[in-house]
Design a protein around this motif. Structure first.
Motif, PDB file in Angstrom:
ATOM      1  N   HIS A  81      81.419 -58.882  20.121  1.00  0.00           N
ATOM      2  CA  HIS A  81      80.138 -58.170  20.069  1.00  0.00           C
ATOM      3  C   HIS A  81      78.986 -59.137  19.775  1.00  0.00           C
ATOM      4  O   HIS A  81      77.897 -58.998  20.341  1.00  0.00           O
ATOM      5  CB  HIS A  81      80.201 -57.042  19.035  1.00  0.00           C
ATOM      6  CG  HIS A  81      81.020 -55.870  19.502  1.00  0.00           C
ATOM      7  ND1 HIS A  81      80.528 -54.917  20.355  1.00  0.00           N
ATOM      8  CD2 HIS A  81      82.309 -55.532  19.260  1.00  0.00           C
ATOM      9  CE1 HIS A  81      81.478 -54.023  20.618  1.00  0.00           C
ATOM     10  NE2 HIS A  81      82.565 -54.374  19.956  1.00  0.00           N
ATOM     11  N   ARG A  84      78.266 -61.018  22.977  1.00  0.00           N
ATOM     12  CA  ARG A  84      77.564 -60.200  23.975  1.00  0.00           C
ATOM     13  C   ARG A  84      76.095 -60.012  23.585  1.00  0.00           C
ATOM     14  O   ARG A  84      75.213 -60.001  24.434  1.00  0.00           O
ATOM     15  CB  ARG A  84      78.264 -58.849  24.141  1.00  0.00           C
ATOM     16  CG  ARG A  84      77.779 -58.091  25.364  1.00  0.00           C
ATOM     17  CD  ARG A  84      78.616 -56.863  25.646  1.00  0.00           C
ATOM     18  NE  ARG A  84      78.531 -55.881  24.578  1.00  0.00           N
ATOM     19  CZ  ARG A  84      79.289 -54.789  24.500  1.00  0.00           C
ATOM     20  NH1 ARG A  84      80.196 -54.546  25.436  1.00  0.00           N
ATOM     21  NH2 ARG A  84      79.160 -53.937  23.513  1.00  0.00           N
ATOM     22  N   ARG A 177      71.993 -46.831  38.342  1.00  0.00           N
ATOM     23  CA  ARG A 177      71.742 -46.677  36.905  1.00  0.00           C
ATOM     24  C   ARG A 177      70.580 -47.560  36.490  1.00  0.00           C
ATOM     25  O   ARG A 177      69.716 -47.181  35.718  1.00  0.00           O
ATOM     26  CB  ARG A 177      73.013 -47.085  36.139  1.00  0.00           C
ATOM     27  CG  ARG A 177      72.926 -47.028  34.636  1.00  0.00           C
ATOM     28  CD  ARG A 177      74.268 -47.463  34.040  1.00  0.00           C
ATOM     29  NE  ARG A 177      74.553 -48.860  34.291  1.00  0.00           N
ATOM     30  CZ  ARG A 177      74.327 -49.850  33.426  1.00  0.00           C
ATOM     31  NH1 ARG A 177      73.835 -49.589  32.243  1.00  0.00           N
ATOM     32  NH2 ARG A 177      74.599 -51.094  33.743  1.00  0.00           N
ATOM     33  N   LYS A 186      72.966 -55.245  27.441  1.00  0.00           N
ATOM     34  CA  LYS A 186      72.967 -54.032  26.611  1.00  0.00           C
ATOM     35  C   LYS A 186      71.548 -53.836  26.079  1.00  0.00           C
ATOM     36  O   LYS A 186      71.205 -54.298  24.997  1.00  0.00           O
ATOM     37  CB  LYS A 186      73.981 -54.161  25.479  1.00  0.00           C
ATOM     38  CG  LYS A 186      74.474 -52.800  24.995  1.00  0.00           C
ATOM     39  CD  LYS A 186      75.730 -52.933  24.153  1.00  0.00           C
ATOM     40  CE  LYS A 186      76.166 -51.573  23.624  1.00  0.00           C
ATOM     41  NZ  LYS A 186      76.740 -50.707  24.660  1.00  0.00           N
ATOM     42  N   TYR A 191      68.990 -47.714  29.623  1.00  0.00           N
ATOM     43  CA  TYR A 191      69.143 -46.297  29.269  1.00  0.00           C
ATOM     44  C   TYR A 191      67.920 -45.515  29.729  1.00  0.00           C
ATOM     45  O   TYR A 191      68.044 -44.385  30.228  1.00  0.00           O
ATOM     46  CB  TYR A 191      69.362 -46.153  27.759  1.00  0.00           C
ATOM     47  CG  TYR A 191      70.774 -46.523  27.367  1.00  0.00           C
ATOM     48  CD1 TYR A 191      71.710 -45.525  27.109  1.00  0.00           C
ATOM     49  CD2 TYR A 191      71.190 -47.848  27.300  1.00  0.00           C
ATOM     50  CE1 TYR A 191      73.012 -45.840  26.783  1.00  0.00           C
ATOM     51  CE2 TYR A 191      72.487 -48.180  26.978  1.00  0.00           C
ATOM     52  CZ  TYR A 191      73.399 -47.178  26.715  1.00  0.00           C
ATOM     53  OH  TYR A 191      74.689 -47.489  26.413  1.00  0.00           O
ATOM     54  N   GLU A 220      79.876 -47.522  36.650  1.00  0.00           N
ATOM     55  CA  GLU A 220      80.120 -46.951  35.323  1.00  0.00           C
ATOM     56  C   GLU A 220      79.201 -45.764  35.132  1.00  0.00           C
ATOM     57  O   GLU A 220      78.369 -45.467  35.988  1.00  0.00           O
ATOM     58  CB  GLU A 220      79.878 -47.996  34.225  1.00  0.00           C
ATOM     59  CG  GLU A 220      78.437 -48.472  34.128  1.00  0.00           C
ATOM     60  CD  GLU A 220      78.154 -49.271  32.851  1.00  0.00           C
ATOM     61  OE1 GLU A 220      78.648 -48.885  31.784  1.00  0.00           O
ATOM     62  OE2 GLU A 220      77.416 -50.275  32.941  1.00  0.00           O
ATOM     63  N   GLY A 222      76.337 -43.771  32.404  1.00  0.00           N
ATOM     64  CA  GLY A 222      75.168 -44.273  31.702  1.00  0.00           C
ATOM     65  C   GLY A 222      75.507 -45.061  30.460  1.00  0.00           C
ATOM     66  O   GLY A 222      74.711 -45.889  30.012  1.00  0.00           O
ATOM     67  N   ALA A 223      76.683 -44.843  29.868  1.00  0.00           N
ATOM     68  CA  ALA A 223      76.981 -45.484  28.590  1.00  0.00           C
ATOM     69  C   ALA A 223      78.443 -45.823  28.384  1.00  0.00           C
ATOM     70  O   ALA A 223      78.850 -46.160  27.282  1.00  0.00           O
ATOM     71  CB  ALA A 223      76.517 -44.571  27.455  1.00  0.00           C
ATOM     72  N   ALA A 224      79.253 -45.754  29.447  1.00  0.00           N
ATOM     73  CA  ALA A 224      80.683 -46.026  29.264  1.00  0.00           C
ATOM     74  C   ALA A 224      81.292 -46.537  30.557  1.00  0.00           C
ATOM     75  O   ALA A 224      80.811 -46.222  31.652  1.00  0.00           O
ATOM     76  CB  ALA A 224      81.406 -44.756  28.813  1.00  0.00           C
ATOM     77  N   LEU A 244      77.972 -53.020  32.532  1.00  0.00           N
ATOM     78  CA  LEU A 244      78.163 -53.530  31.170  1.00  0.00           C
ATOM     79  C   LEU A 244      79.637 -53.869  30.929  1.00  0.00           C
ATOM     80  O   LEU A 244      80.512 -53.029  31.158  1.00  0.00           O
ATOM     81  CB  LEU A 244      77.686 -52.445  30.184  1.00  0.00           C
ATOM     82  CG  LEU A 244      77.267 -52.826  28.764  1.00  0.00           C
ATOM     83  CD1 LEU A 244      78.461 -53.137  27.871  1.00  0.00           C
ATOM     84  CD2 LEU A 244      76.289 -53.994  28.749  1.00  0.00           C
ATOM     85  N   GLY A 246      82.367 -53.849  28.857  1.00  0.00           N
ATOM     86  CA  GLY A 246      82.750 -53.207  27.612  1.00  0.00           C
ATOM     87  C   GLY A 246      83.868 -53.948  26.887  1.00  0.00           C
ATOM     88  O   GLY A 246      84.835 -54.398  27.514  1.00  0.00           O
ATOM     89  N   VAL A 247      83.729 -54.040  25.578  1.00  0.00           N
ATOM     90  CA  VAL A 247      84.782 -54.613  24.753  1.00  0.00           C
ATOM     91  C   VAL A 247      85.974 -53.648  24.717  1.00  0.00           C
ATOM     92  O   VAL A 247      87.136 -54.074  24.728  1.00  0.00           O
ATOM     93  CB  VAL A 247      84.248 -54.901  23.323  1.00  0.00           C
ATOM     94  CG1 VAL A 247      85.371 -55.353  22.402  1.00  0.00           C
ATOM     95  CG2 VAL A 247      83.139 -55.944  23.374  1.00  0.00           C
ATOM     96  N   THR A 248      85.692 -52.353  24.722  1.00  0.00           N
ATOM     97  CA  THR A 248      86.771 -51.360  24.757  1.00  0.00           C
ATOM     98  C   THR A 248      87.532 -51.476  26.077  1.00  0.00           C
ATOM     99  O   THR A 248      88.766 -51.436  26.096  1.00  0.00           O
ATOM    100  CB  THR A 248      86.193 -49.943  24.621  1.00  0.00           C
ATOM    101  OG1 THR A 248      85.197 -49.941  23.602  1.00  0.00           O
ATOM    102  CG2 THR A 248      87.271 -48.937  24.285  1.00  0.00           C
ATOM    103  N   GLY A 286      84.446 -46.674  25.703  1.00  0.00           N
ATOM    104  CA  GLY A 286      83.312 -47.229  24.964  1.00  0.00           C
ATOM    105  C   GLY A 286      83.605 -47.167  23.476  1.00  0.00           C
ATOM    106  O   GLY A 286      84.484 -46.417  23.046  1.00  0.00           O
ATOM    107  N   THR A 287      82.879 -47.931  22.693  1.00  0.00           N
ATOM    108  CA  THR A 287      83.128 -48.009  21.259  1.00  0.00           C
ATOM    109  C   THR A 287      83.050 -46.641  20.574  1.00  0.00           C
ATOM    110  O   THR A 287      83.887 -46.316  19.738  1.00  0.00           O
ATOM    111  CB  THR A 287      82.124 -48.981  20.611  1.00  0.00           C
ATOM    112  OG1 THR A 287      82.401 -50.298  21.111  1.00  0.00           O
ATOM    113  CG2 THR A 287      82.237 -48.978  19.096  1.00  0.00           C
TER     114      THR A 287
HETATM  115  C1  LIG Z   1      77.911 -50.289  25.254  1.00  0.00           C
HETATM  116  C2  LIG Z   1      78.095 -49.849  26.655  1.00  0.00           C
HETATM  117  C3  LIG Z   1      79.381 -49.617  27.208  1.00  0.00           C
HETATM  118  C4  LIG Z   1      80.663 -49.714  26.409  1.00  0.00           C
HETATM  119  O1  LIG Z   1      80.871 -50.965  25.844  1.00  0.00           O
HETATM  120  P1  LIG Z   1      81.871 -51.142  24.610  1.00  0.00           P
HETATM  121  O2  LIG Z   1      81.800 -52.584  24.284  1.00  0.00           O
HETATM  122  O3  LIG Z   1      83.211 -50.734  25.076  1.00  0.00           O
HETATM  123  O4  LIG Z   1      81.367 -50.252  23.519  1.00  0.00           O
HETATM  124  C5  LIG Z   1      79.466 -49.277  28.548  1.00  0.00           C
HETATM  125  N1  LIG Z   1      78.356 -49.128  29.307  1.00  0.00           N
HETATM  126  C6  LIG Z   1      77.117 -49.312  28.809  1.00  0.00           C
HETATM  127  C7  LIG Z   1      75.953 -49.144  29.701  1.00  0.00           C
HETATM  128  C8  LIG Z   1      76.946 -49.670  27.474  1.00  0.00           C
HETATM  129  O5  LIG Z   1      75.711 -49.832  26.995  1.00  0.00           O
END
Ligand SMILES: *Cc1c(COP(=O)(O)O)cnc(C)c1O
Length: 341
Positions: A81, A84, A177, A186, A191, A220, A222-224, A244, A246-248, A286-287
């Motif tokens: 994190h 990133r 997006r 990020k 968003y 992806e 909007g947020a995952a 993005l 993702g770490v997840t 996502g986290t």
């Molecule tokens: C934060 C985020 C994710 C998920 O990332 P993680 O590291 O798994 O939390 C996915 N897409 C977007 C646009 C994000 O901002």
């Protein structure tokens, strides 16, 4: 360490609306980061001419600390994190936080509000945020030479406190997006860019999110991040600058491989997504939610059920495996967790 007495029942509050009483702050001035400070979580004061308010110079991170059964607190993939966040800052032309400094802000901040880390299924959500603070509305095409970096802490409950409800997702195969150049940053700007489409999709189709697939390239929501899953395989888009990282996502791929799944990182089309739905599962990672199953797609006004329409068994298995490592219930053989003390 005992839990903070006034740690309200976070499971009954919406994600991200309860805050610990301390925060970490530093400022970038005269080309240098100032000493970090742990202070009360309180309003901060900025000039109305501040760069971020006008030109969106900002980026952020989202990670978690978990309380293990013996009461100790552990971060999940802290270094990923931090790295990133540095990449995001660099791509936003902002001062890059030094890794050691940001780590100290997170560690000292959590140490100062350790009692705010809930027991499972809750956790402490950690939000480092970097904003451009130069007071100059003429600097539309100039990076902010000044910045504020702060870290705030939010005790959160189980994202699925109402039960693991399968998600309803609109498939969008034309609109983006954000711009392809911004995809892996990020930043709040991404968003903002996606918000109107997601809001319209909610109003028109009662969906939870929009899965963006511009030019038939499934990226992806909007947020995952998006994954196709079945009994044998996990498929997700290979890394490029449009989405993005993702770490997840990367953690789940490693876990899936170790659990015997074939892991494929490649391009995915809308046709494949709909075809896969006939027999397989699909999920968002996502986290915040870890891994959330998709029950229904809406595409060109028509609804398509994903598998049984419920949270799939393989989705549940991967989610449980990752949570077990985060909570110290399964041995962490990869060095993903780091103790607070
Ligand atoms: C934060 C985020 C994710 C998920 O990332 P993680 O590291 O798994 O939390 C996915 N897409 C977007 C646009 C994000 O901002």
């Amino acid at each position: 360490m005992t839990l903070t007495k006034d740690l309200i029942d976070v499971t009954s509050k919406p994600f991200g609306t309860v805050f610990a009483d301390k925060m970490a702050v530093t400022w970038f001035r005269d080309d240098a980061w100032q000493p970090i400070q742990i202070q009360e979580m309180a309003p901060m004061s900025f000039s109305p001419a501040t760069h971020v308010f006008h030109y969106a110079s900002s980026c952020f991170e989202g990670l978690k600390a978990h309380r293990w059964a013996d009461g100790s607190v552990h971060f999940f993939r802290l270094n990923q994190h931090i790295e990133r966040m540095q990449n995001s800052a660099s791509m936003m032309c902002m001062p890059i936080p030094e890794a050691d400094m940001l780590e100290q802000m997170i560690v000292q901040g959590v140490a100062a509000c350790e009692g705010w880390v809930p027991e499972p299924p809750g956790s402490l959500y950690i939000r480092p945020t970097l904003i451009g603070t130069m007071p100059n509305i003429g600097a539309a095409a100039t990076p902010s030479k000044e910045a504020c970096l702060f870290v705030i802490f939010s005790p959160v409950g189980d994202y699925f406190s109402g039960g693991s409800r399968p998600l309803r997702i609109l498939l969008e195969d034309t609109k983006m997006r954000t711009s392809p150049e911004m995809g892996m940053i990020k930043t709040g700007a991404n968003y903002a860019s996606a918000l109107r489409l997601i809001n319209e999709a909610r109003e028109n189709y009662n969906v939870d999110q929009v899965l963006f697939a511009p030019g038939n390239d499934v990226q992806e929501t909007g947020a995952a991040n998006f994954l196709l899953i079945n009994d044998n395989e996990v498929v997700t888009k290979s890394l490029d600058a449009t989405f993005l990282h993702g770490v997840t996502r990367s953690s789940l791929l490693e876990l899936a491989y170790d659990l015997g799944y074939r892991v494929s990182e490649r391009s995915i089309t809308v046709e494949e997504v709909l075809d896969w739905a006939k027999t397989g599962e699909a999920a968002l990672s996502g986290t915040a939610a870890v891994l959330a199953g998709i029950g229904t797609y809406i595409y060109q006004g028509k609804a398509y059920q994903v598998g049984s329409g419920q949270f799939g068994p393989n989705t549940q298995k991967l989610r449980d495996a990752l949570l077990a490592i985060q909570r110290g219930e399964l041995a962490d053989t990869r060095g993903w967790t780091t103790p607070l003390r």
